[in-house]
Motif scaffolding. Structure first.
Motif, PDB file in Angstrom:
ATOM      1  N   ALA A  79      35.096  43.406 -17.072  1.00  0.00           N
ATOM      2  CA  ALA A  79      34.105  44.480 -16.998  1.00  0.00           C
ATOM      3  C   ALA A  79      34.695  45.772 -16.446  1.00  0.00           C
ATOM      4  O   ALA A  79      34.389  46.871 -16.932  1.00  0.00           O
ATOM      5  CB  ALA A  79      32.904  44.041 -16.164  1.00  0.00           C
ATOM      6  N   ASP A  80      35.557  45.670 -15.437  1.00  0.00           N
ATOM      7  CA  ASP A  80      36.136  46.886 -14.840  1.00  0.00           C
ATOM      8  C   ASP A  80      37.009  47.626 -15.854  1.00  0.00           C
ATOM      9  O   ASP A  80      37.020  48.861 -15.891  1.00  0.00           O
ATOM     10  CB  ASP A  80      36.947  46.525 -13.593  1.00  0.00           C
ATOM     11  N   LEU A 112      27.097  42.448 -17.869  1.00  0.00           N
ATOM     12  CA  LEU A 112      27.508  43.761 -18.385  1.00  0.00           C
ATOM     13  C   LEU A 112      26.453  44.817 -18.061  1.00  0.00           C
ATOM     14  O   LEU A 112      26.789  45.965 -17.721  1.00  0.00           O
ATOM     15  CB  LEU A 112      27.736  43.679 -19.897  1.00  0.00           C
ATOM     16  N   ALA A 155      34.725  53.092 -21.416  1.00  0.00           N
ATOM     17  CA  ALA A 155      33.299  53.016 -21.744  1.00  0.00           C
ATOM     18  C   ALA A 155      32.953  53.692 -23.062  1.00  0.00           C
ATOM     19  O   ALA A 155      31.889  53.428 -23.633  1.00  0.00           O
ATOM     20  CB  ALA A 155      32.481  53.637 -20.614  1.00  0.00           C
ATOM     21  N   TRP A 179      32.414  40.077 -19.689  1.00  0.00           N
ATOM     22  CA  TRP A 179      32.112  40.218 -18.264  1.00  0.00           C
ATOM     23  C   TRP A 179      33.349  39.975 -17.396  1.00  0.00           C
ATOM     24  O   TRP A 179      33.453  40.484 -16.275  1.00  0.00           O
ATOM     25  CB  TRP A 179      30.984  39.257 -17.887  1.00  0.00           C
ATOM     26  N   LYS A 238      26.701  46.103 -14.672  1.00  0.00           N
ATOM     27  CA  LYS A 238      27.803  47.056 -14.540  1.00  0.00           C
ATOM     28  C   LYS A 238      27.502  48.378 -15.258  1.00  0.00           C
ATOM     29  O   LYS A 238      28.364  49.257 -15.344  1.00  0.00           O
ATOM     30  CB  LYS A 238      29.078  46.449 -15.127  1.00  0.00           C
ATOM     31  N   ARG A 239      26.285  48.484 -15.785  1.00  0.00           N
ATOM     32  CA  ARG A 239      25.817  49.693 -16.484  1.00  0.00           C
ATOM     33  C   ARG A 239      26.622  49.992 -17.748  1.00  0.00           C
ATOM     34  O   ARG A 239      26.801  51.155 -18.122  1.00  0.00           O
ATOM     35  CB  ARG A 239      25.822  50.904 -15.540  1.00  0.00           C
ATOM     36  N   LEU A 240      27.098  48.944 -18.375  1.00  0.00           N
ATOM     37  CA  LEU A 240      27.785  49.085 -19.657  1.00  0.00           C
ATOM     38  C   LEU A 240      26.780  49.019 -20.792  1.00  0.00           C
ATOM     39  O   LEU A 240      25.823  48.229 -20.761  1.00  0.00           O
ATOM     40  CB  LEU A 240      28.835  47.984 -19.814  1.00  0.00           C
ATOM     41  N   THR A 241      26.980  49.836 -21.811  1.00  0.00           N
ATOM     42  CA  THR A 241      26.102  49.857 -22.979  1.00  0.00           C
ATOM     43  C   THR A 241      26.684  48.939 -24.049  1.00  0.00           C
ATOM     44  O   THR A 241      27.882  48.981 -24.333  1.00  0.00           O
ATOM     45  CB  THR A 241      25.976  51.280 -23.540  1.00  0.00           C
ATOM     46  N   ILE A 276      34.710  49.434 -18.203  1.00  0.00           N
ATOM     47  CA  ILE A 276      34.151  50.639 -17.593  1.00  0.00           C
ATOM     48  C   ILE A 276      35.122  51.817 -17.767  1.00  0.00           C
ATOM     49  O   ILE A 276      34.712  52.946 -18.052  1.00  0.00           O
ATOM     50  CB  ILE A 276      33.840  50.394 -16.097  1.00  0.00           C
ATOM     51  N   LYS A 277      36.417  51.546 -17.617  1.00  0.00           N
ATOM     52  CA  LYS A 277      37.426  52.595 -17.810  1.00  0.00           C
ATOM     53  C   LYS A 277      37.510  53.036 -19.276  1.00  0.00           C
ATOM     54  O   LYS A 277      38.029  54.119 -19.561  1.00  0.00           O
ATOM     55  CB  LYS A 277      38.790  52.092 -17.346  1.00  0.00           C
TER      56      LYS A 277
END
Length: 543
Positions: A289-290, A337, A296, A286, A340-343, A293-294
């Motif tokens: 997290a950004d 997470l 993903a 977490w 942040k819409r992370l799988t 996302i990059k």
């Protein structure tokens, strides 16, 4: 005379083993699970549902009235129960019997000439988890109790720890459990003891160099194969051969990330060498997290171990903050997470006991992770990550019958797993009976015991541990050491389950009898055979 009796006793077990071998061939009957609430994960819940299992697969499922029950099916009445796909733990170290590291002898020093050998010994990308498997029925039972039916088992030592194996925990020997081997190469951001690399900077340099060496080695081999004339034959290198499928052919590489800096290191390596990389551990995900996302497309496997790493900002600022980190901050990793819409998948990596898995999932849910997302993170998502979603991870016709029946919604604190199907094989979860009568008898300690049968006697030593009514321990003899588990002492009535390994085969026995402070008597039963056990306490200091 004593030797003769022991030989006769061994003959008895040989007969039992022969009978067991001829009568325990894998049989997967046809089952009909009726009147349950089906949670397919990939579809809507089905109330008053029926699931048909045949030949280890889900033949059909649906609401009553739309599913025909075969005449040859064994009916499993499941009123009030929930049916879920078996849970998948996508990173664990269970079932492995690792070789012991050789200690350095006192007074000796490591010479420069010895360092390359030590370095080579410390890194073992060719180490195959499948060759180290020693599954115990007790460990399998512990997983079944919490609904886990599939595990990815990986070695854990060294920078290059070795290669993992995917198992269906069906309670048999190791070979029938194997779904796929190898699955992935496992890499740790750690240092070597007493040699290079002795720093994390050195570890990164070591990893980069070994990846570059593998690319060069594989390119040289490929060129030589196409046209060997005029080219020097490449020298065989087992270290680089083991890395080649992962660096060149892009098989999965799991990077164990103990903190946020490890996540950054792994992502740099994945990008630089275009690896099929996975991030595992990641209990500080977490915090980056950004960055995730990059990136993903990199599969993320999040550990349920909520202990902050030693590098954490929360560790060295007092016990109060450290406790808050363990109880509140790190359990919220998965929830953050998800926001942040992370799988991600959830794993037990780093946990000591399987029983901690549901407890920590509950903590993650309490910290804000939706229940349905927690379920996906231990079923269909890890199945997709591991490339097995076509036959695991959800309840659908044609998929492997890995099914758990629970008393309530999964991950609820009071929910119990009642029955598990793995590869269509049924395992009923029997809750150990609690001692209804309080006991004043204390049988903890060491005992000298004789086990008698019509074919001879066996001298044994019992080592017993007692916690209130609950009994555990071991039975030792010249036939090996057997495990006592799930024992209950109710008043002076004693009931034990015994797991014995004899001549390389494991069998379950039961003991029922009576216990006093200085004597134990009763009957051991194994299949249709029985033996008498009489034991006397060994006074302290005499053993």
């Amino acid at each position: 005379m004593k030797i003769k009796k022991n030989r006769l006793f061994i003959c008895l077990f040989a007969v039992i083993l022969l009978f067991t071998a001829t009568s325990s061939a894998r049989v997967t009957p046809t089952y009909a699970i009726v009147n349950c609430t089906i949670i397919p994960v990939t579809g809507s819940p089905i109330k008053n549902g029926i699931i048909i299992i045949r030949d280890g697969l889900i033949e059909s499922l649906g609401p009553q009235g739309k599913i025909s029950i075969p005449e040859d099916a064994e009916i499993i009445k499941a009123e009030g129960l929930f049916a879920y796909p078996g849970l998948i733990d996508a990173h664990t170290n269970l079932f492995l019997e690792l070789p012991k590291e050789e200690p350095r002898r006192p007074g000796t020093t490591r010479t420069a000439a010895a360092e390359p050998r030590q370095k080579e010994k410390a890194q073992h990308p060719d180490l195959m988890a499948i060759k180290l498997l020693k599954p115990k029925k007790t460990a399998v039972a512990d997983l079944h109790k919490i609904g886990i039916t599939t595990v990815l088992v990986a070695p854990e030592r060294g920078i290059y720890a070795g290669q993992s194996v995917l198992l269906n925990v069906n309670g048999e020997k190791a070979e029938p459990m194997v779904i796929k081997s190898p699955v992935a190469l496992h890499v740790n951001f750690t240092t070597a003891r007493g040699t290079y690399p002795s720093s994390l900077m050195g570890t990164m340099a070591f990893l980069r160099q070994s990846f570059l060496d593998t690319e060069h080695y594989s390119s040289h081999k490929s060129q030589f194969t196409k046209s060997s004339r005029g080219l020097k034959r490449p020298e065989y290198n087992p270290f680089l051969e083991a890395l080649s499928p992962y660096v060149v052919k892009k098989s999965p590489v799991f990077f164990n990330c103990a903190n946020l800096e490890d996540i950054k290191r792994a992502l740099r390596l994945i990008k630089e060498f275009k690896l099929n990389g996975f991030l595992t551990g990641a209990n500080e995900a977490w915090r980056v997290a950004d960055l995730l996302i990059k990136n993903a497309k990199v599969p993320l496997l999040v550990s349920l171990n909520f202990k902050p790493p030693m590098t954490s900002i929360y560790v060295n600022q007092g016990e109060e903050l450290k406790k808050k980190a363990e109880e509140e901050i790190y359990p919220a990793n998965a929830a953050n997470l998800h926001k942040k819409r992370l799988t991600f998948a959830l794993t037990s990596q780093g946990l000591k006991k399987p029983s901690d898995i549901p407890k920590n999932v509950q903590k993650a849910i309490k910290a804000g992770l939706p229940k349905e997302e927690a379920l996906k993170a231990m079923t269909i998502i890890p199945a997709k990550f591991l490339g097995v979603s076509s036959f695991l991870g959800s309840l659908e016709p044609g998929k492997i019958a890995n099914i758990i029946l629970t008393s309530g919604e999964i991950f609820d604190e009071k929910t119990m797993v009642k029955r598990v199907f793995v590869d269509g094989i049924s395992f009923e979860i029997k809750k150990p009976p609690k001692g209804e009568k309080p006991t004043k008898v204390n049988i903890a300690g060491k005992w000298s015991a004789t086990v008698s049968s019509p074919m001879g006697e066996l001298e044994t030593t019992l080592e017993i541990e007692q916690d209130g009514n609950e009994i555990s321990g071991s039975i030792s003899s010249n036939m090996g050491k057997w495990e006592i588990r799930d024992g209950i002492l109710s008043g002076n009535e004693l009931a034990l389950s015994i797991e014995a390994t004899i001549m390389g085969e494991t069998m379950d026995m039961t003991f029922n009898g009576t216990a006093e402070n200085d004597s134990i008597e009763g009957t051991i039963a194994v299949m249709e055979w029985s033996m008498e056990l009489k034991a006397k306490r060994i006074p302290d200091g005499e053993f």
